[in-house]
Structure formats: C-alpha cells, structure tokens
Motif scaffolding. Structure first.
Motif, PDB file in Angstrom:
ATOM      1  N   UNK A   1      43.221  32.160  31.568  1.00  0.00           N
ATOM      2  CA  UNK A   1      41.834  31.649  32.404  1.00  0.00           C
ATOM      3  C   UNK A   1      41.703  33.052  33.368  1.00  0.00           C
ATOM      4  N   UNK A   2      41.001  33.701  32.955  1.00  0.00           N
ATOM      5  CA  UNK A   2      40.549  35.225  33.727  1.00  0.00           C
ATOM      6  C   UNK A   2      40.510  34.999  35.246  1.00  0.00           C
ATOM      7  N   UNK A   3      39.763  34.225  35.676  1.00  0.00           N
ATOM      8  CA  UNK A   3      39.617  34.139  37.028  1.00  0.00           C
ATOM      9  C   UNK A   3      40.856  33.445  37.733  1.00  0.00           C
ATOM     10  N   UNK A   4      41.697  32.617  37.273  1.00  0.00           N
ATOM     11  CA  UNK A   4      42.821  32.105  37.562  1.00  0.00           C
ATOM     12  C   UNK A   4      43.929  33.270  37.850  1.00  0.00           C
ATOM     13  N   UNK A   5      43.827  33.969  36.500  1.00  0.00           N
ATOM     14  CA  UNK A   5      45.179  35.239  36.515  1.00  0.00           C
ATOM     15  C   UNK A   5      44.751  36.025  37.470  1.00  0.00           C
ATOM     16  N   UNK A   6      43.220  36.444  37.888  1.00  0.00           N
ATOM     17  CA  UNK A   6      42.913  37.480  39.129  1.00  0.00           C
ATOM     18  C   UNK A   6      43.460  36.838  40.295  1.00  0.00           C
ATOM     19  N   UNK A   7      43.223  35.605  40.451  1.00  0.00           N
ATOM     20  CA  UNK A   7      43.466  34.939  41.770  1.00  0.00           C
ATOM     21  C   UNK A   7      44.907  35.067  42.194  1.00  0.00           C
ATOM     22  N   UNK A   8      45.634  34.856  41.111  1.00  0.00           N
ATOM     23  CA  UNK A   8      47.230  34.849  41.177  1.00  0.00           C
ATOM     24  C   UNK A   8      47.720  36.150  41.759  1.00  0.00           C
ATOM     25  N   UNK A   9      47.138  37.271  40.855  1.00  0.00           N
ATOM     26  CA  UNK A   9      47.401  38.642  40.953  1.00  0.00           C
ATOM     27  C   UNK A   9      47.122  39.142  42.526  1.00  0.00           C
ATOM     28  N   UNK A  10      46.077  38.451  43.150  1.00  0.00           N
ATOM     29  CA  UNK A  10      45.702  38.667  44.384  1.00  0.00           C
ATOM     30  C   UNK A  10      46.713  37.916  45.309  1.00  0.00           C
ATOM     31  N   UNK A  11      47.143  36.777  45.208  1.00  0.00           N
ATOM     32  CA  UNK A  11      48.068  36.037  46.051  1.00  0.00           C
ATOM     33  C   UNK A  11      49.449  36.753  46.100  1.00  0.00           C
TER      34      UNK A  11
ATOM     35  N   UNK B   1      38.890  33.607  52.280  1.00  0.00           N
ATOM     36  CA  UNK B   1      38.180  34.840  51.818  1.00  0.00           C
ATOM     37  C   UNK B   1      36.865  34.530  51.094  1.00  0.00           C
ATOM     38  N   UNK B   2      36.297  35.467  50.895  1.00  0.00           N
ATOM     39  CA  UNK B   2      35.205  35.487  49.957  1.00  0.00           C
ATOM     40  C   UNK B   2      35.535  35.669  48.596  1.00  0.00           C
ATOM     41  N   UNK B   3      35.256  34.744  47.717  1.00  0.00           N
ATOM     42  CA  UNK B   3      35.730  34.911  46.382  1.00  0.00           C
ATOM     43  C   UNK B   3      34.646  35.114  45.692  1.00  0.00           C
ATOM     44  N   UNK B   4      34.839  36.174  44.529  1.00  0.00           N
ATOM     45  CA  UNK B   4      33.715  36.694  43.745  1.00  0.00           C
ATOM     46  C   UNK B   4      33.600  35.886  42.641  1.00  0.00           C
TER      47      UNK B   4
END
Length: 302
Positions: free
Chosen positions: A205-215, A268-271
C-alpha cells in the motif's frame, strides 16, 4: 480456429494452473485439459510444460500467447460492433474488468458501478481487488481492462497511467486515546508520532509504505511498533478499540468520524495520494470501458 480454445489457453497461461483456469472459465478441469490438447494438436506445438505445481509456458507457447491475445481482442471488438449494430438503439454494452486496491474498492467504486448501471444497464463491470504490482501484470496479460492505482508516481513502458484524482488521507485514533485530547494549536510532530503503535494496511500500500518511511526517519531509538493487515476493517477495529493509530483514506473512515467512533489526530500535514487510471497502451479501449472511464471522475473529490 475455435476461439474457445484460445481463451482457455490464455486463461491457463495467466493462472499457470489448470484447476484455477477451470474455476475462472466455469468449466470442469477435464474440459480445460482437452481444450489445451486440442490447440496443441492443431498447431503441432507443445504450449506448456507440465510441472508438479502447475504448468509453465514453453518458448513456443509464449509466442503463441501474444498472437492468441490479439485474436481474442479482435473478437471482442467484433462482438462489440455487432452488438451496437444489432438493434440495441445505440446503447453501450459489454464487459469491463476493473481492478483497484481495497481502499478504493470499498469507498469509491460501489458508487461508480451503481451509477453506471443506471446510465448504461448493458455494461457489466467485473470488479477485482488487487495491489499495484498484480494489477500491472494483469493489464499486461489482458486479464484486466483497467486498473486504479494509488501511486503518486507510476511509470511503466507499456502501461499508460493518467492521474485521475487526489485521495485525502487522515491520521486517526480512538476518542479515548491520549492524542485525541491534544489541542489543535498544539499538534503532534513526527518524533512524537514515531513513539506510537500503528495498525496499517498491508505491505505494498503506497501511502502506508511512505508513512512508515517518514516515521522511521523521525524515530529516535527504538523503531515504531507497526502491525500491517490485509484488511482495512481489521485496522479500523484495532484503532477503534484504542490500541493505536492508523493512516487511512478519509473516504474509508468518514462514517466512523461522523459517528464519533474515531477522531483525527492533530499532527503534521499529510499529503493526498494520487489515484492513477492505468490501461495497456496497445490494447483497444471498448465503448464500455470508455463509459466507465467517463463515470469515474464524478465519484472522487475535485
């Protein structure tokens, strides 16, 4: 040549399994085997290698598959033209196979299909739930006509991807979670969020993967505690029970937010994530597929 043999052959090539092909074609396995053998006799070629775990295309089979798909596509065009000329009053008819991830299948596409049934009752939509990688493969094999991908960037040499909409994302928790009591003027930051527990959609899931990278980037010391589910409902249930946080498409939690079962986390603002419409560049777009494409934008935020 009987195109039924070609259709069976293409389905076996896609599934790499005679039993799975039989289920998809609503045939018994012996009929599928007979179709493949009849085609091999007619072409005087061995199309598959039979292995203990399934069947694999031979080199000759891969060449034949490309031509078989072209013939089947031509047959589909012919049937569409014949249906349009056969007294349907200009009505668009036909079958469209559409795939998307669970985020869109559960929140957006039921409304699309319902609207299409009202405006074009002769169109049948076969809706499938799948991720980006599987959808791209199925578009290449001809198993899908269209796919919706939740990807900010989607570039493939043979797959045309067109941005269709932006899907808003929200970070949610239970109303009883400590973060729910944070004042809007004192939001959490990434460092604080990295210390929480998360229940997110499955890997891929792309948005979950990107969120985890940010965390992970913000984490200081121990990495964040993350559980991933193949079901959005499972993630929502864990968050509603107060076990942690989740990042989900706003459309998937609007009812829960309105009912007070979930609340947004000040942070934080989420894209927003991009919804891409994907189709094979070289495949014909039927009138039924064109009608579905025209309906899609009416069911996403501007």
């Amino acid at each position: 040549m009987d195109t039924r043999l070609l259709r069976t052959f293409a389905t076996v090539a896609q599934t790499q399994n005679l039993t799975a092909a039989a289920e998809r074609l609503h045939l018994v396995q012996s009929t599928v085997t007979a179709h493949v053998q009849a085609l091999e006799r007619e072409l005087d070629l061995r199309l598959f290698d039979r292995l203990p775990r399934g069947v694999v295309l031979t080199a000759a089979g891969r060449v034949v598959l490309a031509q078989a798909e072209a013939v089947l596509e031509a047959e589909s065009r012919l049937r569409t033209v014949a249906a349009s000329a056969g007294g349907t009053g200009g009505a668009v008819t036909g079958r469209v196979v559409l795939a998307a991830g669970e985020t869109l299948v559960s929140a957006r596409l039921p409304g699309v299909i319902a609207a299409l049934r009202r405006s074009h009752p002769g169109i049948e939509v076969d809706l499938r739930t799948t991720g980006t990688a599987a959808a791209v493969t199925a578009l290449r094999t001809g198993e899908l006509d269209l796919a919706l991908l939740l990807e900010d960037s989607a570039t493939f040499p043979d797959i045309e991807c067109t941005p269709l909409a932006r899907e808003p994302l929200v970070l949610v928790c239970s109303p009883e979670h400590p973060l729910a009591r944070r004042a809007p003027d004192s939001p959490t930051d990434w460092t604080e969020l990295a210390r929480e527990d998360y229940f997110l959609h499955e890997q891929g899931c792309s948005y979950s993967d990107h969120f985890i990278e940010r965390l992970l980037t913000a984490a200081q010391g121990a990495p964040p505690r993350i559980t991933r589910f193949g079901s959005l409902e499972a993630a929502r249930s864990c968050v509603s029970a107060g076990l942690g946080l989740s990042l989900l498409a706003r459309a998937n939690v609007e009812d829960a937010l309105a009912a007070g079962r979930l609340t947004r986390v000040p942070g934080p603002q989420l894209r927003d994530v991009t919804v891409q419409l994907a189709r094979h560049r070289r495949r014909w777009r039927s009138p039924a597929a064109a009608a579905l494409i025209a309906e899609l934008p009416h069911h996403f935020p501007n």
